[in-house]
Design a protein around this motif. Structure first.
Motif, PDB file in Angstrom:
ATOM      1  N   ILE A   4       9.352  27.157 -44.180  1.00 14.28           N
ATOM      2  CA  ILE A   4       9.650  25.808 -44.662  1.00 14.28           C
ATOM      3  C   ILE A   4      10.848  25.246 -43.918  1.00 14.28           C
ATOM      4  CG2 ILE A   4      10.423  24.464 -46.661  1.00 14.28           C
ATOM      5  CD1 ILE A   4       8.737  26.292 -48.406  1.00 14.28           C
ATOM      6  N   GLN A   5      11.873  26.068 -43.735  1.00 14.62           N
ATOM      7  CA  GLN A   5      13.067  25.611 -43.031  1.00 14.62           C
ATOM      8  C   GLN A   5      12.735  25.291 -41.577  1.00 14.62           C
ATOM      9  OE1 GLN A   5      16.274  28.406 -43.090  1.00 14.62           O
ATOM     10  NE2 GLN A   5      17.766  26.932 -42.302  1.00 14.62           N
ATOM     11  N   LEU A   6      11.910  26.092 -40.952  1.00 13.96           N
ATOM     12  CA  LEU A   6      11.499  25.836 -39.574  1.00 13.96           C
ATOM     13  C   LEU A   6      10.689  24.539 -39.494  1.00 13.96           C
ATOM     14  CD1 LEU A   6      11.297  26.793 -36.622  1.00 13.96           C
ATOM     15  CD2 LEU A   6       9.192  27.963 -37.273  1.00 13.96           C
ATOM     16  N   GLY A   7       9.805  24.306 -40.445  1.00 15.53           N
ATOM     17  CA  GLY A   7       9.002  23.087 -40.458  1.00 15.53           C
ATOM     18  C   GLY A   7       9.854  21.846 -40.654  1.00 15.53           C
ATOM     19  N   VAL A   8      10.836  21.919 -41.552  1.00 12.54           N
ATOM     20  CA  VAL A   8      11.721  20.786 -41.789  1.00 12.54           C
ATOM     21  C   VAL A   8      12.567  20.513 -40.547  1.00 12.54           C
ATOM     22  CG1 VAL A   8      13.715  20.007 -43.148  1.00 12.54           C
ATOM     23  CG2 VAL A   8      11.761  21.058 -44.291  1.00 12.54           C
ATOM     24  N   THR A   9      13.034  21.558 -39.886  1.00 10.32           N
ATOM     25  CA  THR A   9      13.837  21.392 -38.670  1.00 10.32           C
ATOM     26  C   THR A   9      13.024  20.716 -37.571  1.00 10.32           C
ATOM     27  OG1 THR A   9      15.073  23.400 -39.229  1.00 10.32           O
ATOM     28  CG2 THR A   9      15.233  22.603 -36.965  1.00 10.32           C
ATOM     29  N   ILE A  10      11.802  21.157 -37.372  1.00  9.07           N
ATOM     30  CA  ILE A  10      10.933  20.554 -36.351  1.00  9.07           C
ATOM     31  C   ILE A  10      10.637  19.101 -36.701  1.00  9.07           C
ATOM     32  CG2 ILE A  10       8.610  20.622 -35.347  1.00  9.07           C
ATOM     33  CD1 ILE A  10       8.792  23.678 -35.507  1.00  9.07           C
ATOM     34  N   MET A  11      10.399  18.831 -37.984  1.00  7.55           N
ATOM     35  CA  MET A  11      10.133  17.455 -38.418  1.00  7.55           C
ATOM     36  C   MET A  11      11.335  16.558 -38.133  1.00  7.55           C
ATOM     37  SD  MET A  11       9.588  15.882 -42.229  1.00  7.55           S
ATOM     38  CE  MET A  11      11.293  16.200 -42.599  1.00  7.55           C
ATOM     39  N   LEU A  12      12.529  17.015 -38.441  1.00  7.20           N
ATOM     40  CA  LEU A  12      13.723  16.211 -38.201  1.00  7.20           C
ATOM     41  C   LEU A  12      13.957  15.971 -36.714  1.00  7.20           C
ATOM     42  CD1 LEU A  12      16.162  17.669 -40.883  1.00  7.20           C
ATOM     43  CD2 LEU A  12      15.029  15.445 -40.878  1.00  7.20           C
ATOM     44  N   ILE A  13      13.720  16.981 -35.909  1.00 11.15           N
ATOM     45  CA  ILE A  13      13.865  16.810 -34.453  1.00 11.15           C
ATOM     46  C   ILE A  13      12.861  15.790 -33.935  1.00 11.15           C
ATOM     47  CG2 ILE A  13      13.568  17.976 -32.225  1.00 11.15           C
ATOM     48  CD1 ILE A  13      14.724  20.508 -33.574  1.00 11.15           C
ATOM     49  N   ASN A  14      11.610  15.897 -34.360  1.00 12.91           N
ATOM     50  CA  ASN A  14      10.573  14.962 -33.899  1.00 12.91           C
ATOM     51  C   ASN A  14      10.848  13.538 -34.366  1.00 12.91           C
ATOM     52  OD1 ASN A  14       9.180  16.930 -32.513  1.00 12.91           O
ATOM     53  ND2 ASN A  14       7.849  17.413 -34.241  1.00 12.91           N
ATOM     54  N   MET A  15      11.284  13.372 -35.617  1.00 14.87           N
ATOM     55  CA  MET A  15      11.583  12.034 -36.118  1.00 14.87           C
ATOM     56  C   MET A  15      12.773  11.430 -35.378  1.00 14.87           C
ATOM     57  SD  MET A  15      10.874  12.337 -40.198  1.00 14.87           S
ATOM     58  CE  MET A  15      11.355  10.653 -40.485  1.00 14.87           C
ATOM     59  N   THR A  16      13.764  12.247 -35.055  1.00 15.30           N
ATOM     60  CA  THR A  16      14.913  11.767 -34.291  1.00 15.30           C
ATOM     61  C   THR A  16      14.489  11.298 -32.912  1.00 15.30           C
ATOM     62  OG1 THR A  16      16.336  13.320 -35.484  1.00 15.30           O
ATOM     63  CG2 THR A  16      17.199  12.390 -33.424  1.00 15.30           C
ATOM     64  N   ILE A  17      13.632  12.053 -32.262  1.00 13.53           N
ATOM     65  CA  ILE A  17      13.144  11.665 -30.935  1.00 13.53           C
ATOM     66  C   ILE A  17      12.366  10.353 -31.011  1.00 13.53           C
ATOM     67  CG2 ILE A  17      11.526  12.302 -29.089  1.00 13.53           C
ATOM     68  CD1 ILE A  17      12.368  15.225 -29.578  1.00 13.53           C
ATOM     69  N   VAL A  18      11.497  10.218 -31.995  1.00 11.70           N
ATOM     70  CA  VAL A  18      10.688   9.002 -32.135  1.00 11.70           C
ATOM     71  C   VAL A  18      11.580   7.791 -32.355  1.00 11.70           C
ATOM     72  CG1 VAL A  18       9.069   7.816 -33.674  1.00 11.70           C
ATOM     73  CG2 VAL A  18       8.577  10.124 -32.898  1.00 11.70           C
ATOM     74  N   PHE A  19      12.555   7.891 -33.239  1.00 11.47           N
ATOM     75  CA  PHE A  19      13.418   6.746 -33.502  1.00 11.47           C
ATOM     76  C   PHE A  19      14.337   6.433 -32.333  1.00 11.47           C
ATOM     77  CE2 PHE A  19      12.111   7.442 -37.919  1.00 11.47           C
ATOM     78  CZ  PHE A  19      11.765   6.136 -38.240  1.00 11.47           C
ATOM     79  N   CYS A  20      14.745   7.434 -31.590  1.00 16.49           N
ATOM     80  CA  CYS A  20      15.538   7.172 -30.377  1.00 16.49           C
ATOM     81  C   CYS A  20      14.710   6.426 -29.347  1.00 16.49           C
ATOM     82  CB  CYS A  20      16.074   8.482 -29.800  1.00 16.49           C
ATOM     83  SG  CYS A  20      17.412   9.201 -30.773  1.00 16.49           S
ATOM     84  N   VAL A  21      13.463   6.802 -29.178  1.00 12.64           N
ATOM     85  CA  VAL A  21      12.583   6.101 -28.236  1.00 12.64           C
ATOM     86  C   VAL A  21      12.347   4.668 -28.708  1.00 12.64           C
ATOM     87  CG1 VAL A  21      10.231   6.032 -27.310  1.00 12.64           C
ATOM     88  CG2 VAL A  21      11.484   8.184 -27.351  1.00 12.64           C
ATOM     89  N   PHE A  23      14.339   2.841 -30.545  1.00  9.39           N
ATOM     90  CA  PHE A  23      15.594   2.122 -30.344  1.00  9.39           C
ATOM     91  C   PHE A  23      15.765   1.767 -28.868  1.00  9.39           C
ATOM     92  CE2 PHE A  23      20.237   2.048 -29.716  1.00  9.39           C
ATOM     93  CZ  PHE A  23      20.549   1.001 -30.560  1.00  9.39           C
ATOM     94  N   GLY A  24      15.422   2.693 -27.981  1.00  6.32           N
ATOM     95  CA  GLY A  24      15.491   2.415 -26.547  1.00  6.32           C
ATOM     96  C   GLY A  24      14.554   1.290 -26.142  1.00  6.32           C
ATOM     97  N   LEU A  25      13.334   1.267 -26.693  1.00  3.49           N
ATOM     98  CA  LEU A  25      12.402   0.180 -26.397  1.00  3.49           C
ATOM     99  C   LEU A  25      12.935  -1.155 -26.901  1.00  3.49           C
ATOM    100  CD1 LEU A  25       8.974   1.853 -27.190  1.00  3.49           C
ATOM    101  CD2 LEU A  25       9.809   1.133 -24.966  1.00  3.49           C
ATOM    102  N   CYS A  26      13.559  -1.143 -28.067  1.00  7.15           N
ATOM    103  CA  CYS A  26      14.137  -2.369 -28.621  1.00  7.15           C
ATOM    104  C   CYS A  26      15.231  -2.899 -27.696  1.00  7.15           C
ATOM    105  CB  CYS A  26      14.686  -2.083 -30.009  1.00  7.15           C
ATOM    106  SG  CYS A  26      15.419  -3.529 -30.803  1.00  7.15           S
ATOM    107  N   ILE A  27      16.080  -2.030 -27.196  1.00  6.23           N
ATOM    108  CA  ILE A  27      17.134  -2.446 -26.282  1.00  6.23           C
ATOM    109  C   ILE A  27      16.539  -2.979 -24.981  1.00  6.23           C
ATOM    110  CG2 ILE A  27      19.038  -1.584 -24.845  1.00  6.23           C
ATOM    111  CD1 ILE A  27      19.798   0.221 -27.191  1.00  6.23           C
TER     112      ILE A  27
END
Length: 114
Positions: A4-21, A23-27
Motif C-alpha cells: 500500500i505504501q509503495l502504491g501511494v508513493t508511486i501514485m504521488l510521484i505520477n500525479m506530481t509529474i502530471v501536474f508539473c507537465v 503547469f509547464g504547458l500553461c506557462i
C-alpha cells in the motif's frame, strides 16, 4: 502494509509529474500568447468631447449582403477532384434545403434530457 505504501508513493510521484507537465504547458501557452506576432493589438483612440446625438432616423432594412463562397466552392471542388481523379466534372454547386441534421440534433438533445 508495504504494498500500500509503495502504491501511494508511486501514485504521488505520477500525479506530481502530471501536474508539473500541465503547469509547464500553461506557462508555454502564456508565453506564446505574449509573443504572438499575429496578435494585433487594438489602438485606443483618444476620447472626444461628447456631442449631442442626432435624432435617429428610421431606415429601411437593408438586405443582407450575399456571402461570397467562391473560395469554399473551390476547396470542395479540389477535394472532390483529388478523391475521385481527373475524370470528374462538377456541373453545379447549389445549397441543399434539408433539415435532416437539424432534426437529428434535436432528437439527440431530447434523448439526452430524458
Amino acid at each position: 502494509m508495504g504494498n500500500i505504501q509503495l502504491g501511494v508513493t508511486i501514485m504521488l510521484i505520477n500525479m506530481t509529474i502530471v501536474f508539473c507537465v500541465l503547469f509547464g504547458l500553461c506557462i508555454m501557452i502564456r508565453v506564446i500568447h505574449a509573443v504572438d506576432p499575429t496578435n494585433k493589438k487594438k489602438e485606443v483612440a483618444p476620447a472626444k468631447a461628447a456631442a449631442p446625438a442626432p435624432a435617429p432616423v428610421a431606415a429601411a432594412p437593408a438586405a443582407a449582403p450575399k456571402a461570397d463562397n467562391s473560395a469554399v466552392i473551390a476547396v470542395i471542388a479540389a477535394a472532390v477532384a483529388a478523391y475521385e481523379g481527373d475524370d470528374v466534372k462538377i456541373v453545379a454547386v447549389r445549397p441543399v434545403e434539408s433539415t435532416t441534421w437539424k432534426n437529428a440534433g434535436r432528437a439527440v438533445g431530447i434523448a439526452n434530457k430524458v
